[in-house]
Design an enzyme around this catalytic site. Structure first.
Site, PDB file in Angstrom:
ATOM      1  N   HIS A   1       0.834  -1.197   0.000  1.00 31.56           N
ATOM      2  CA  HIS A   1       0.000   0.000   0.000  1.00 31.56           C
ATOM      3  C   HIS A   1       0.878   1.259   0.000  1.00 31.56           C
ATOM      4  CE1 HIS A   1      -0.390   0.738   4.663  1.00 31.56           C
ATOM      5  NE2 HIS A   1       0.850   0.635   4.284  1.00 31.56           N
TER       6      HIS A   1
ATOM      7  N   CYS B   1       5.617   5.813   4.611  1.00 28.07           N
ATOM      8  CA  CYS B   1       4.393   5.183   4.094  1.00 28.07           C
ATOM      9  C   CYS B   1       3.844   5.913   2.877  1.00 28.07           C
ATOM     10  CB  CYS B   1       3.333   5.099   5.183  1.00 28.07           C
ATOM     11  SG  CYS B   1       3.757   3.886   6.436  1.00 28.07           S
TER      12      CYS B   1
ATOM     13  N   HIS C   1       4.915  -0.024  -0.456  1.00 27.17           N
ATOM     14  CA  HIS C   1       5.671  -0.894   0.445  1.00 27.17           C
ATOM     15  C   HIS C   1       4.691  -1.928   0.980  1.00 27.17           C
ATOM     16  CE1 HIS C   1       3.818   2.023   3.158  1.00 27.17           C
ATOM     17  NE2 HIS C   1       3.812   1.047   4.042  1.00 27.17           N
TER      18      HIS C   1
ATOM     19  N   HIS D   1       3.224  -5.034   3.813  1.00 26.74           N
ATOM     20  CA  HIS D   1       3.070  -5.478   5.202  1.00 26.74           C
ATOM     21  C   HIS D   1       2.610  -6.925   5.219  1.00 26.74           C
ATOM     22  CE1 HIS D   1       3.455  -1.574   7.192  1.00 26.74           C
ATOM     23  NE2 HIS D   1       2.740  -1.061   6.202  1.00 26.74           N
TER      24      HIS D   1
ATOM     25  N   ASP E   1      -4.837 -10.669  -0.549  1.00 24.56           N
ATOM     26  CA  ASP E   1      -3.518 -11.299  -0.445  1.00 24.56           C
ATOM     27  C   ASP E   1      -2.704 -11.129  -1.728  1.00 24.56           C
ATOM     28  OD1 ASP E   1      -1.529 -12.751   0.931  1.00 24.56           O
ATOM     29  OD2 ASP E   1      -2.132 -14.605  -0.072  1.00 24.56           O
ATOM     30  N   HIS E   2      -1.456 -10.657  -1.561  1.00 27.78           N
ATOM     31  CA  HIS E   2      -0.547 -10.398  -2.679  1.00 27.78           C
ATOM     32  C   HIS E   2      -1.105  -9.352  -3.651  1.00 27.78           C
ATOM     33  CE1 HIS E   2       1.413 -13.870  -0.964  1.00 27.78           C
ATOM     34  NE2 HIS E   2       2.488 -13.562  -1.657  1.00 27.78           N
TER      35      HIS E   2
ATOM     36  N   GLU F   1      -0.963  -4.605  11.625  1.00 25.62           N
ATOM     37  CA  GLU F   1      -0.178  -4.172  10.470  1.00 25.62           C
ATOM     38  C   GLU F   1       1.293  -4.533  10.676  1.00 25.62           C
ATOM     39  OE1 GLU F   1      -0.998  -0.567   7.740  1.00 25.62           O
ATOM     40  OE2 GLU F   1       0.401   0.127   9.264  1.00 25.62           O
TER      41      GLU F   1
HETATM   42 NI    NI Z   1       2.472   0.860   5.569  1.00 24.92          NI
END
Ligand code: NI
Length: 135
Positions: free
Chosen positions: A15, A34, A40, A42, A80-81, A125
């Site tokens: 995100h 961020c 990037h 998580h 996911d992914h 997160e």
């Molecule tokens: Ni983040």
């Protein structure tokens, strides 16, 4: 007598946090790393809890197999992914913070769970940062 039952799940997603109405400088000041335009990732950990009466016929509040499959269909397959900003319609205009992701997950699950039961979504997160939404 109400009992809370919980299921853990996991997904990886990318995100970027930013407000499109702000300058890059203001986004950088508020969101720091961020706000990286290249995104990037998580490793999100999710706990979904359902609270309600025990069904006298099954002894269950909710069949965990049903909850597991519901989380898989509504959350894991959707997130996911994925790049949350680019791939997930709910975040096209909504900043994909942990807070907003938890609310989106709750809203996706709510229609599929017995309305007599309460739902709580806890989203990690990072191992140390987590948010809770209960509707
Ligand atoms: Ni983040």
């Amino acid at each position: 007598m109400k009992v809370k039952v919980s299921r853990k799940a996991h997904f990886n997603a990318a995100h970027r946090l930013y407000n499109k109405d702000w300058s890059f400088e203001k986004n950088d000041a508020v969101f720091g790393k961020c706000n990286n335009p290249k995104f990037h990732g998580h490793n999100y950990d999710l706990i979904v809890s359902v609270t309600g009466e025990i069904d006298p016929e099954t002894g269950y509040v909710m069949d965990m197999k049903v909850l597991k499959d519901l989380i898989k269909e509504e959350v894991e397959e959707a997130f996911d992914h994925k790049n949350l900003n680019m791939d997930v319609a709910e975040f096209a205009e909504l900043n994909p913070t942990a807070e907003n992701i938890a609310v989106v997950i709750w809203n996706k699950l709510r229609p599929h769970i017995n309305t007599a039961n309460e739902i709580e979504v806890v989203l990690y997160e990072t191992p140390r940062n987590f948010v809770t939404y209960s509707g």
